[in-house]
Enzyme design. Structure first.
Site, PDB file in Angstrom:
ATOM      1  CG  ASP A 188      -1.843   1.085   1.365  1.00  0.00           C
ATOM      2  OD1 ASP A 188      -1.630   2.141   0.726  1.00  0.00           O
ATOM      3  OD2 ASP A 188      -2.818   0.935   2.115  1.00  0.00           O
ATOM      4  CB  ILE A 189       1.462   3.890  -2.520  1.00  0.00           C
ATOM      5  CG1 ILE A 189       2.685   4.734  -2.920  1.00  0.00           C
ATOM      6  CG2 ILE A 189       0.179   4.717  -2.540  1.00  0.00           C
ATOM      7  CD1 ILE A 189       2.656   5.194  -4.368  1.00  0.00           C
ATOM      8  CG  ASN A 215     -10.576  12.135 -10.621  1.00  0.00           C
ATOM      9  OD1 ASN A 215     -10.700  13.337 -10.399  1.00  0.00           O
ATOM     10  ND2 ASN A 215     -11.088  11.212  -9.823  1.00  0.00           N
ATOM     11  N   GLY A 262      -9.690   3.751  -5.867  1.00  0.00           N
ATOM     12  CA  GLY A 262      -8.345   3.217  -6.041  1.00  0.00           C
ATOM     13  C   GLY A 262      -7.323   3.896  -5.148  1.00  0.00           C
ATOM     14  CB  VAL A 263      -3.748   4.611  -5.712  1.00  0.00           C
ATOM     15  CG1 VAL A 263      -3.683   5.562  -6.866  1.00  0.00           C
ATOM     16  CG2 VAL A 263      -2.559   4.767  -4.797  1.00  0.00           C
ATOM     17  CG  ASP A 264      -7.683  10.214  -6.123  1.00  0.00           C
ATOM     18  OD1 ASP A 264      -7.088  10.913  -5.282  1.00  0.00           O
ATOM     19  OD2 ASP A 264      -8.453  10.676  -6.970  1.00  0.00           O
ATOM     20  CB  SER A 296      -3.125   4.663 -16.678  1.00  0.00           C
ATOM     21  OG  SER A 296      -3.235   6.060 -16.849  1.00  0.00           O
ATOM     22  CB  VAL A 305     -10.508   3.114 -12.386  1.00  0.00           C
ATOM     23  CG1 VAL A 305     -11.736   3.692 -13.054  1.00  0.00           C
ATOM     24  CG2 VAL A 305     -10.880   2.558 -11.017  1.00  0.00           C
TER      25      VAL A 305
HETATM   26  P1  ADP Z   1      -6.113   4.854 -12.476  1.00  0.00           P
HETATM   27  O1  ADP Z   1      -7.443   5.541 -12.460  1.00  0.00           O
HETATM   28  O2  ADP Z   1      -4.977   5.777 -12.873  1.00  0.00           O
HETATM   29  O3  ADP Z   1      -6.129   3.568 -13.241  1.00  0.00           O
HETATM   30  P2  ADP Z   1      -6.289   3.405  -9.913  1.00  0.00           P
HETATM   31  O4  ADP Z   1      -6.127   3.951  -8.548  1.00  0.00           O
HETATM   32  O5  ADP Z   1      -7.611   2.851 -10.292  1.00  0.00           O
HETATM   33  O6  ADP Z   1      -5.797   4.557 -10.924  1.00  0.00           O
HETATM   34  O7  ADP Z   1      -5.224   2.261 -10.143  1.00  0.00           O
HETATM   35  C1  ADP Z   1      -3.845   2.466 -10.323  1.00  0.00           C
HETATM   36  C2  ADP Z   1      -3.083   1.324  -9.665  1.00  0.00           C
HETATM   37  O8  ADP Z   1      -3.013   1.560  -8.257  1.00  0.00           O
HETATM   38  C3  ADP Z   1      -3.747  -0.051  -9.820  1.00  0.00           C
HETATM   39  O9  ADP Z   1      -2.762  -0.994 -10.188  1.00  0.00           O
HETATM   40  C4  ADP Z   1      -4.310  -0.332  -8.417  1.00  0.00           C
HETATM   41  O10 ADP Z   1      -4.319  -1.722  -8.131  1.00  0.00           O
HETATM   42  C5  ADP Z   1      -3.285   0.375  -7.554  1.00  0.00           C
HETATM   43  N1  ADP Z   1      -3.666   0.718  -6.183  1.00  0.00           N
HETATM   44  C6  ADP Z   1      -4.898   0.842  -5.614  1.00  0.00           C
HETATM   45  N2  ADP Z   1      -4.793   1.163  -4.309  1.00  0.00           N
HETATM   46  C7  ADP Z   1      -3.444   1.264  -4.040  1.00  0.00           C
HETATM   47  C8  ADP Z   1      -2.683   1.549  -2.874  1.00  0.00           C
HETATM   48  N3  ADP Z   1      -3.255   1.833  -1.705  1.00  0.00           N
HETATM   49  N4  ADP Z   1      -1.323   1.549  -2.982  1.00  0.00           N
HETATM   50  C9  ADP Z   1      -0.708   1.285  -4.154  1.00  0.00           C
HETATM   51  N5  ADP Z   1      -1.372   1.003  -5.292  1.00  0.00           N
HETATM   52  C10 ADP Z   1      -2.730   0.993  -5.231  1.00  0.00           C
END
Ligand code: ADP
Length: 168
Positions: A9-10, A23, A31-33, A121, A124
């Site tokens: 988890d970042i 976005n 997601g990560v956001d 990217s 989602v």
């Molecule tokens: P995007 O809309 O740019 O595709 P996402 O957040 O949906 O962004 O996904 C980008 C990547 O981040 C995906 O591979 C997802 O599995 C990953 N991701 C989601 N949550 C976390 C997190 N807490 N830490 C690191 N990576 C994450």
């Protein structure tokens, strides 16, 4: 610059800059956001709102990057970048390259020595993992930067393995 690949988890990283796959609204998402805003607290959203009210009235364009506070995260800044939505009919890889280059530029200008990137990217926005990883690794290798410690922090095995292959 040392490049490493980690699973996890970042939001748990201790680095100068954590990159957010945001976005263009800058007002949060899934997601990560979502994880970054949840872990970092309201100070990040507050600064994003201020950016929308000033420099980025129409949102942050795809391929660009902007920094805010990192709130409660163990980082000095969050660098928000907007990845392109994957398209089967249009090659948007230059925009994805730009996300990495611009994030490094913004972080470097702030004086960051360490940075953590998610797979922009690759969630989602549906970018295939192998291609997302190849573009990311090439982009950071080509970027001229003073950053010493660059980490890709990947959340799932498919993306993790794609980055491991891309780094060679
Ligand atoms: P995007 O809309 O740019 O595709 P996402 O957040 O949906 O962004 O996904 C980008 C990547 O981040 C995906 O591979 C997802 O599995 C990953 N991701 C989601 N949550 C976390 C997190 N807490 N830490 C690191 N990576 C994450």
């Amino acid at each position: 610059m040392a490049i490493s690949i980690l699973k996890g988890d970042i939001t748990h990283q201790r680095v100068d800059a954590i990159v957010n796959a945001a976005n263009s609204s800058l007002l949060g998402g899934g997601g990560v956001d979502g994880a970054i805003h949840r872990a970092g607290g309201p100070a990040i959203l507050e600064e994003c709102r201020a950016l929308r009210a000033s420099r980025y009235g129409r949102g942050l364009p795809t391929g660009q990057a902007v920094a805010t506070t990192a709130g409660r995260l163990h980082a000095r800044w969050v660098v928000h970048t907007v990845g392109p939505v994957y398209s089967e009919t249009e090659d948007r890889s230059a925009l994805l390259t730009s996300c990495y280059r611009e994030s490094l530029r913004v972080a470097g200008e702030l004086g960051a020595a360490s940075i953590a990137f998610p797979a922009v990217s690759a969630g989602v926005y549906r970018w295939p993992a192998a291609s997302a990883a190849e573009i990311a690794v090439a982009a950071v290798r080509e970027a001229g930067t003073d950053i010493e410690d660059l980490r890709f922090v990947l959340f799932n095995d498919e993306v993790l393995e794609a980055f491991q292959r891309a780094i060679g």
